[in-house]
Design a protein around this motif. Structure first.
Motif, PDB file in Angstrom:
ATOM      1  N   LEU A  21     -95.476  23.087 -47.756  1.00  0.00           N
ATOM      2  CA  LEU A  21     -97.163  23.218 -48.129  1.00  0.00           C
ATOM      3  C   LEU A  21     -97.759  22.149 -47.670  1.00  0.00           C
ATOM      4  CD1 LEU A  21     -99.484  24.745 -48.452  1.00  0.00           C
ATOM      5  CD2 LEU A  21     -99.197  24.625 -50.855  1.00  0.00           C
ATOM      6  N   GLU A  22     -97.378  21.035 -48.627  1.00  0.00           N
ATOM      7  CA  GLU A  22     -97.891  19.584 -48.204  1.00  0.00           C
ATOM      8  C   GLU A  22     -97.745  19.194 -47.001  1.00  0.00           C
ATOM      9  OE1 GLU A  22     -97.683  16.417 -51.550  1.00  0.00           O
ATOM     10  OE2 GLU A  22     -96.319  15.545 -50.135  1.00  0.00           O
ATOM     11  N   GLN A  23     -96.559  19.145 -46.226  1.00  0.00           N
ATOM     12  CA  GLN A  23     -96.346  18.711 -44.855  1.00  0.00           C
ATOM     13  C   GLN A  23     -97.127  19.535 -43.805  1.00  0.00           C
ATOM     14  OE1 GLN A  23     -94.450  15.744 -44.438  1.00  0.00           O
ATOM     15  NE2 GLN A  23     -94.238  16.041 -46.736  1.00  0.00           N
ATOM     16  N   SER A  24     -97.419  20.876 -44.173  1.00  0.00           N
ATOM     17  CA  SER A  24     -98.247  21.421 -43.294  1.00  0.00           C
ATOM     18  C   SER A  24     -99.613  21.053 -43.168  1.00  0.00           C
ATOM     19  CB  SER A  24     -98.246  22.925 -43.590  1.00  0.00           C
ATOM     20  OG  SER A  24     -96.725  23.446 -43.287  1.00  0.00           O
ATOM     21  N   LEU A  25    -100.219  20.881 -44.514  1.00  0.00           N
ATOM     22  CA  LEU A  25    -101.609  20.469 -44.613  1.00  0.00           C
ATOM     23  C   LEU A  25    -101.944  19.089 -44.294  1.00  0.00           C
ATOM     24  CD1 LEU A  25    -102.149  21.394 -48.506  1.00  0.00           C
ATOM     25  CD2 LEU A  25    -103.093  22.605 -46.529  1.00  0.00           C
ATOM     26  N   LEU A  26    -100.622  17.998 -44.510  1.00  0.00           N
ATOM     27  CA  LEU A  26    -101.330  16.903 -43.860  1.00  0.00           C
ATOM     28  C   LEU A  26    -101.237  17.018 -42.204  1.00  0.00           C
ATOM     29  CD1 LEU A  26     -98.568  14.678 -46.118  1.00  0.00           C
ATOM     30  CD2 LEU A  26    -101.149  14.702 -46.298  1.00  0.00           C
ATOM     31  N   ASP A  27    -100.327  17.819 -41.687  1.00  0.00           N
ATOM     32  CA  ASP A  27    -100.183  17.922 -40.224  1.00  0.00           C
ATOM     33  C   ASP A  27    -101.608  18.514 -39.536  1.00  0.00           C
ATOM     34  OD1 ASP A  27     -97.858  16.647 -39.715  1.00  0.00           O
ATOM     35  OD2 ASP A  27     -96.645  18.430 -40.107  1.00  0.00           O
ATOM     36  N   GLU A  29    -104.391  18.250 -41.161  1.00  0.00           N
ATOM     37  CA  GLU A  29    -105.662  17.202 -41.076  1.00  0.00           C
ATOM     38  C   GLU A  29    -105.703  16.513 -39.726  1.00  0.00           C
ATOM     39  OE1 GLU A  29    -107.313  14.096 -44.253  1.00  0.00           O
ATOM     40  OE2 GLU A  29    -105.292  14.213 -43.485  1.00  0.00           O
ATOM     41  N   LYS A  30    -104.521  16.332 -38.897  1.00  0.00           N
ATOM     42  CA  LYS A  30    -104.478  15.873 -37.625  1.00  0.00           C
ATOM     43  C   LYS A  30    -104.760  16.808 -36.694  1.00  0.00           C
ATOM     44  CE  LYS A  30    -101.589  12.147 -39.143  1.00  0.00           C
ATOM     45  NZ  LYS A  30    -100.166  11.455 -39.039  1.00  0.00           N
TER      46      LYS A  30
END
Length: 654
Positions: A21-27, A29-30
């Motif tokens: 979930l965290e990695q998906s959210l950070l990606d 954002e870009k």
């Protein structure tokens, strides 16, 4: 065997899902238009909600239901993944993690505030506006139409977001570089009149496909569709769905889903126990091979060779289960860099390289804290603010680079930034003021830079939440040394700093080269060995120089007999084992090279922890103990020899 706690099982699975979930959210954002990322985040939330309810984590399930409901609007295209929404979603993810860890210690009001922030972010991103989809004719470029100018004009109307772009609709081999094969979907926000949007395409409307759809309010949707003569008109929903998806070529139908490899979650303690058993098996196998060689019994030798082959295969398989891609560690730092950049008001792009590099899990587990301290130090002290960087002729966004690569028997992990670099004069002044070095002590630049790892050392003028107490870098040094590793620091004023951690590939079993020095036997990690040569007969006359000419390169060497104070006379024909660490090489003079062996590493006791020459010990087939040489420490010693040679050469020249 004790039963597995269901709650602990859920926590382990939840940790993996929260990471996704965290990695998906950070990606996201870009790449806020990436539907696959939205789906990945939504799937992680949905699975967490179901598993939480099943295992009795009611508060987790209830909170995620509200979280999921808000995020579902992004999945349906009713809201965009705005920076405000991503920030609120990351807070929600942290709240879920806290609930899973200890629900009783988490205040309900905190969750309510986060859900309120999510709702506001969704409302803000879903305000009334227009969804404009257009595709220009293929010959638009030849006729002088510039799509960029059209997009710029649309941006002048108000808040504008280019959501998607199509792939070429023709086969790669058939694409004409002078023709245009792209389409665009643009979201326009604010009070924009439909006529103003139509005016953007005033002179080319007859030859293009255009769809204008009202979104984000409760009024009747107004849609205008214009298509070139003879072309079918697609509604806005169909056009939007097709954009960004490559058109499959004839005969190349999409392949079916790949079969997913089965995985099994095993407690780490069992892997450690298995590794210990394999280590004992390797020692027993070495003893069997030695007995078989002394008995000269063909049948016994055959059995010993079969067991040796099976043991080697079992060792490699067991080692493979302990090896973990370092990308699992690198992924944790994306959030750290993201949050620190916001707190410090700096623009930082994190770049990771070599995520597939594998390292023993024991090493991975202990690397997290040192890397956190190095990243925080780099972002706080090294990287400048955007305005400062621009004034110095740099880009406004700094780059923080995390990389990993295998280098012989080591893994080199590098943390590099393009910031201001280390201030050598300031570091020296602080060290002198703190009594770490004497006033005017002759130190090289590298030695001054390594002072930042001394306990209590800090160049910060005031203590903050990030730095100032001089603890972090000391933690880095102590942890890396406990892993039998070393630290290199390189810095260029105004251009950045690079810190390289050199670590052994594994802490369990290695291939070793067994040598004899006097009556003692020692093991050298085989992966660090470059070559073995015979010591020249005139070496006694070279004692003042201690250098060998190896195919035109001067390689410093040291006599292990002198270093270890070996008894007896030296062999008539001594050998030199050339080993390397990083870019540096050194020759180790031994009496005899016995051969290769599988080396089970046994850690030295705390009483011997200060002895830097040895990294551990191993038990040989005859039951005796052989010490394992610490190649990195010996190479560093050889490097000092070379520096002394250069200094003496310069002194004579002066």
């Amino acid at each position: 065997m004790s039963a597995i706690d269901p709650a602990e099982m859920f926590r382990q699975e939840a940790a993996d899902l929260l990471e996704v979930l965290e990695q998906s959210l950070l990606d996201l954002e870009k790449r806020p238009e990436d539907g696959d990322l939205v789906s990945s985040a939504f799937r992680a939330l949905h699975t967490l909600k179901g598993s939480g309810a099943m295992f009795g984590f009611t508060a987790v399930s209830t909170f995620i239901h509200e979280f999921e409901t808000a995020f579902d609007q992004v999945r349906k295209g009713e809201a965009t993944a705005s920076p405000a929404l991503i920030a609120a979603a990351l807070q929600a993810k942290d709240h879920v993690a806290a609930l899973i860890a200890d629900e009783a210690s988490v205040a309900a009001a905190a969750g309510a505030a986060i859900l309120d922030a999510l709702a506001k972010a969704i409302t803000g991103s879903g305000e009334a506006g227009w969804l404009v989809t257009f595709r220009l004719p293929e010959n638009a470029l030849l006729l002088g139409t510039n799509p960029k100018l059209l997009l710029d004009e649309m941006q002048s109307l108000g808040a504008c977001e280019i959501l998607e772009r199509s792939e070429p609709t023709a086969r790669v081999g058939d694409i004409d570089p002078e023709f245009l094969y792209l389409a665009w979907t643009v979201r326009l926000g604010g009070a924009v009149d439909q006529a103003a949007i139509e005016d953007v395409f005033l002179f080319i409307r007859d030859d293009m496909t255009l769809s204008i759809e009202r979104i984000g309010d409760d009024t009747t949707t107004a849609t205008t569709e214009v298509a070139p003569e003879g072309a079918p008109v697609a509604n806005a929903q169909e056009v939007t769905a097709s954009i960004g998806r490559p058109v499959p070529e004839a005969g190349n139908a999409p392949a079916g889903p790949k079969e997913k490899a089965a995985t099994l979650r095993v407690p780490a303690e069992r892997l450690d126990e298995l590794m210990d058993r394999v280590g004992e098996l390797v020692i027993a196998q070495a003893r069997l091979s030695q007995i078989a060689a002394s008995r000269h019994d063909p049948a016994l030798v055959g059995v010993a060779e079969d067991i040796e082959r099976l043991t080697a295969s079992l060792r490699d398989t067991t080692m493979g289960t302990r090896m973990v891609p370092i990308g699992t560690l690198f992924g944790r730092f994306r959030r750290l860099v993201h949050d620190l950049a916001d707190d410090l008001g700096k623009e930082v792009a994190l770049v990771t390289v070599g995520e597939e590099t594998e390292l023993d899990k024991t090493v991975i587990e202990q690397l997290a804290d040192p890397l956190v301290h190095l990243i925080r130090n780099s972002m706080d002290h090294g990287i400048e603010r955007s305005e400062t960087r621009q004034a110095r002729g740099k880009g406004g966004t700094a780059t923080l680079r995390l990389s990993a690569a295998h280098r012989g028997a080591e893994v080199a992990i590098t943390i590099a930034d393009d910031g201001a670099g280390l201030d050598t004069a300031r570091i020296r002044a602080k060290a002198e003021a703190n009594g770490l070095i004497a006033q005017g002590a002759p130190l090289t630049e590298g030695e001054v830079h390594r002072l930042i790892f001394e306990p209590g050392f800090s160049t910060a003028d005031a203590v903050t939440s990030l730095s100032g107490r001089g603890v972090g870098m000391d933690v880095v040094k102590r942890t890396i040394e406990s892993l039998r590793g070393s630290i290199d620091v390189a810095s260029e004023p105004g251009h950045g700093t690079e810190v390289t951690l050199r670590l052994p590939l594994t802490l369990a079993i290695i291939d070793g080269l067994l040598v004899r020095v006097g009556s003692g036997r020692y093991t050298i990690p085989l992966a660090a060995v470059e070559e073995c040569i015979e010591l020249p007969k005139d070496a006694d006359a070279m004692r003042g120089r201690s250098f060998l000419d190896v195919r035109g390169d001067l390689v410093p060497f040291m006599r292990l007999r002198d270093l270890f104070h070996a008894d007896g006379e030296a062999d008539a024909y001594q050998k030199v084992v050339v080993v390397s660490s990083g870019q540096m090489r050194i020759g180790l003079v031994v009496d005899q090279i016995i051969g290769n062996n599988q080396t089970v590493i046994k850690q030295l006791s705390r009483l011997h922890s200060g002895i830097k020459t040895f990294s551990g010990a191993t038990i040989l087939g005859d039951g005796t103990v052989a010490l394992i040489l610490d190649v990195m420490n010996l190479v560093g010693f050889g490097q000092k020899l070379e520096e002394r040679r250069r200094d003496s050469t310069l002194g004579r020249a002066a």
